[in-house]
Scaffold this active site. Sequence first.
Site, mmCIF file in Angstrom:
data_model
loop_
_atom_site.group_PDB
_atom_site.id
_atom_site.type_symbol
_atom_site.label_atom_id
_atom_site.label_comp_id
_atom_site.label_asym_id
_atom_site.label_seq_id
_atom_site.Cartn_x
_atom_site.Cartn_y
_atom_site.Cartn_z
ATOM 1 N N LYS A 76 0.801 -1.235 0.000
ATOM 2 C CA LYS A 76 0.000 0.000 0.000
ATOM 3 C C LYS A 76 0.832 1.283 0.000
ATOM 4 O O LYS A 76 0.468 2.282 0.613
ATOM 5 C CB LYS A 76 -0.972 0.010 1.191
ATOM 6 C CG LYS A 76 -2.021 -1.077 1.128
ATOM 7 C CD LYS A 76 -2.872 -1.079 2.368
ATOM 8 C CE LYS A 76 -2.640 -2.307 3.183
ATOM 9 N NZ LYS A 76 -3.532 -2.458 4.326
ATOM 10 N N ASP A 126 -6.052 -6.169 10.024
ATOM 11 C CA ASP A 126 -7.364 -5.514 9.941
ATOM 12 C C ASP A 126 -8.462 -6.494 9.547
ATOM 13 O O ASP A 126 -9.599 -6.386 10.014
ATOM 14 C CB ASP A 126 -7.336 -4.320 8.979
ATOM 15 C CG ASP A 126 -6.947 -4.682 7.562
ATOM 16 O OD1 ASP A 126 -6.427 -5.785 7.331
ATOM 17 O OD2 ASP A 126 -7.140 -3.834 6.669
#
Length: 498
Positions: A195, A230
């Site tokens: 990311k 997450d």
Amino acid sequence: MGKVAVGATVVCAAAVCAASVYVVRRRMKSSGKWGRVIEILRVFEEDCATPIGKLRQVADAMAVEMHAGLASEGGSKLKMLISYVDNLPSGDEQGFFYALDLGGTNFRVMRVLLGGKQDRVVKQEFEEVSIPPPLMTGRSDELFNFIAEALAKFVATEGEDFHLQTGRQRELGFTFSFPVKQTSLCSGTLINWTKGFSIDDAIGKDVVGELIKAMERVGLDMNVTALVNDTVGTLAGGRYYNPDVVAAVILGTGTNAAYVERAHAIPKWHGLLPKSGEMVINMEWGNFRSSHLPLTEYDHLLDFDSLNPGEQILEKIISGMYLGEILRRVLLKMAEEAAFFGDSVPPKLKVPFIIRTPTMSAMHSDTSPDLKDVGSKLKDILEVPTTLKMRKVVISLCNIIATRGARLSAAGIYGILKKIGRDAPKDGETQKSVIAMDGGLFEHYTQFSECMESSLKELLGDEASESVEVIHSNDGSGVGAALLAASHSQYLEVSETS
């Protein structure tokens, strides 16, 4: 006099003739350029195609890679990481707990007050903090110092509702949404960044240790009780409210999936089998790749130019960080090869990631007759005017890119359901399988989420799809981390015996 008039007439006629030829040639040239635009669009649509047969091939390949990743370390592009979470929250958890959610260009700090089965989540407060871009590619201590300082400021704003018992430490669930080799529930070494992050000196280090050192540097006394991805946090948050949740998928800046696996189906697990007989697996599915994925020239170039070439291939074609960039790259080709924006290429169009996925989503949602929002967005970002014909091409590109991403996301979910035997109804059983979803792409890009859900139903068929439900687990990753901190609190035994 007559000769002059005749001569003038001939010159005028010649001039008019030349002008006509020029106009005709310009129209032919213009027509040829527009034809090239349509050709680029057509080829791109063909290369992105996801017929149902291809989706089934992708799902089968996903299931095969899942088996391989569970069999041995490094046996698959899917890391299939053991999370050490073998008991998901029950709803009995009480007290107040903190969560830190680091997984993209922003991070969140949160505190949650839990009241047991009767009251569930009594109160929650959070703050979102943007990470300065230089910290995403700097040093480990710089990033973690920034996070610890923000966490300390947030702790300083505790209200009276959040009362800490005398002699007790505050406890934190740390959601860290990057590939980690977990060594226990509250420790794990960073495998690699995704990311857009690239902090070399953090790789191979215990991320909990890095956070604890940073908290000590700012004078914050807090115990990190659980380190979770997450997606594992979203799974925990989903299960807290719904016992039928079997998997969780994040579709946001990045993408990932986690699910509940039978412990005896994990050959690489060498410890004692957990009492529950289950183990949550963090797939790291963004790194999935297969010859069945419909990749285009733009995807290959985007991958080549990225910080991690050859890695996170699925993520680069379905996640929020990249969809807008794919759109920019196709428009750039149209501008360079077919003068889509006129005789010159808009300078802003050459800037990587200048078209963000939220912008693409806003354009895709434009239903006005003249596509006014599309025009204004392109004017704001690229500083160029557009015609309705051009805006329609942009809408078509948005649709092609989002549809491919959504349908491949559905194929991935179908692959998980196949792996755990939930892809088809069983005689005499009415088992419900719920997929907890989170992430801005799923939540805010309506065309994407609707296409994903309809594609999953298409893959499952009418009968099986009745027992599969997709739910939005809003902010599941943050709340889930706090719930796992609560269910693994160092004071749990004290509470139970007092």
